[in-house]
Design a protein around this motif. Structure first.
Motif, PDB file in Angstrom:
ATOM      1  N   ILE A 139       0.840  -1.204   0.000  1.00  0.00           N
ATOM      2  CA  ILE A 139       0.000   0.000   0.000  1.00  0.00           C
ATOM      3  C   ILE A 139       0.870   1.247   0.000  1.00  0.00           C
ATOM      4  O   ILE A 139       0.606   2.213  -0.724  1.00  0.00           O
ATOM      5  N   ARG A 140       1.932   1.257   0.795  1.00  0.00           N
ATOM      6  CA  ARG A 140       2.837   2.402   0.861  1.00  0.00           C
ATOM      7  C   ARG A 140       3.513   2.650  -0.485  1.00  0.00           C
ATOM      8  O   ARG A 140       3.574   3.793  -0.965  1.00  0.00           O
ATOM      9  N   GLU A 141       3.989   1.588  -1.147  1.00  0.00           N
ATOM     10  CA  GLU A 141       4.622   1.738  -2.456  1.00  0.00           C
ATOM     11  C   GLU A 141       3.636   2.251  -3.490  1.00  0.00           C
ATOM     12  O   GLU A 141       3.978   3.087  -4.335  1.00  0.00           O
ATOM     13  N   PHE A 142       2.405   1.763  -3.432  1.00  0.00           N
ATOM     14  CA  PHE A 142       1.383   2.211  -4.376  1.00  0.00           C
ATOM     15  C   PHE A 142       1.116   3.708  -4.209  1.00  0.00           C
ATOM     16  O   PHE A 142       1.029   4.447  -5.189  1.00  0.00           O
ATOM     17  N   LYS A 143       1.003   4.157  -2.971  1.00  0.00           N
ATOM     18  CA  LYS A 143       0.766   5.583  -2.714  1.00  0.00           C
ATOM     19  C   LYS A 143       1.943   6.433  -3.194  1.00  0.00           C
ATOM     20  O   LYS A 143       1.745   7.503  -3.766  1.00  0.00           O
ATOM     21  N   GLU A 144       3.173   5.966  -2.969  1.00  0.00           N
ATOM     22  CA  GLU A 144       4.350   6.710  -3.410  1.00  0.00           C
ATOM     23  C   GLU A 144       4.393   6.823  -4.931  1.00  0.00           C
ATOM     24  O   GLU A 144       4.685   7.895  -5.475  1.00  0.00           O
ATOM     25  N   GLU A 145       4.083   5.736  -5.627  1.00  0.00           N
ATOM     26  CA  GLU A 145       4.102   5.760  -7.088  1.00  0.00           C
ATOM     27  C   GLU A 145       3.023   6.678  -7.647  1.00  0.00           C
ATOM     28  O   GLU A 145       3.264   7.428  -8.584  1.00  0.00           O
ATOM     29  N   THR A 146       1.826   6.623  -7.079  1.00  0.00           N
ATOM     30  CA  THR A 146       0.762   7.488  -7.592  1.00  0.00           C
ATOM     31  C   THR A 146       1.063   8.951  -7.317  1.00  0.00           C
ATOM     32  O   THR A 146       0.785   9.806  -8.158  1.00  0.00           O
ATOM     33  N   SER A 147       1.655   9.254  -6.169  1.00  0.00           N
ATOM     34  CA  SER A 147       1.993  10.651  -5.893  1.00  0.00           C
ATOM     35  C   SER A 147       3.129  11.128  -6.796  1.00  0.00           C
ATOM     36  O   SER A 147       3.146  12.274  -7.235  1.00  0.00           O
ATOM     37  N   SER A 148       4.088  10.253  -7.112  1.00  0.00           N
ATOM     38  CA  SER A 148       5.175  10.660  -8.011  1.00  0.00           C
ATOM     39  C   SER A 148       4.655  10.857  -9.437  1.00  0.00           C
ATOM     40  O   SER A 148       5.143  11.715 -10.159  1.00  0.00           O
ATOM     41  N   LEU A 149       3.667  10.069  -9.839  1.00  0.00           N
ATOM     42  CA  LEU A 149       3.076  10.265 -11.165  1.00  0.00           C
ATOM     43  C   LEU A 149       2.350  11.600 -11.240  1.00  0.00           C
ATOM     44  O   LEU A 149       2.396  12.276 -12.257  1.00  0.00           O
ATOM     45  N   LYS A 150       1.685  11.973 -10.179  1.00  0.00           N
ATOM     46  CA  LYS A 150       0.978  13.255 -10.162  1.00  0.00           C
ATOM     47  C   LYS A 150       1.960  14.418 -10.246  1.00  0.00           C
ATOM     48  O   LYS A 150       1.685  15.430 -10.872  1.00  0.00           O
ATOM     49  N   LYS A 151       3.126  14.262  -9.620  1.00  0.00           N
ATOM     50  CA  LYS A 151       4.119  15.339  -9.625  1.00  0.00           C
ATOM     51  C   LYS A 151       4.789  15.475 -10.985  1.00  0.00           C
ATOM     52  O   LYS A 151       5.153  16.570 -11.388  1.00  0.00           O
TER      53      LYS A 151
END
Length: 84
Positions: free
Chosen positions: A37-49
């Motif tokens: 879950i933590r990795e998924f959140k990090e990847e989605t936030s990096s995609l948004k940035k």
């Protein structure tokens, strides 16, 4: 008749899972789920940035007169020499 388990049903399910899998396996499964879950959140936030800003479309240019599109009704021009 059938629905989501309530409070007591969750307790019974937890006890059955503990008996079947054991405490160490359940702990490692929870740890792995948290990592995922933590990795998924990090990847989605990096995609948004890293998404580039949206490019606006250029303004539409007016069409030249005399072009008739399919299905368009065009009135016939009146003769300048005749009066109605």
């Amino acid at each position: 008749m059938f629905g989501l388990p309530g409070g007591m049903e969750w307790v019974i399910l937890a006890i059955i899972a503990l008996l079947v899998f054991g405490g160490s396996r359940l702990a490692s499964a929870g740890k792995n789920a948290g990592k995922a879950i933590r990795e998924f959140k990090e990847e989605t936030s990096s995609l948004k940035k890293t998404d580039p800003p949206a490019v606006e479309a250029p303004p539409a240019q007016p069409e030249p007169e005399g072009i008739v599109h399919e299905g368009e009704i065009v009135p016939e021009p009146k003769d300048k020499g005749q009066q109605a």
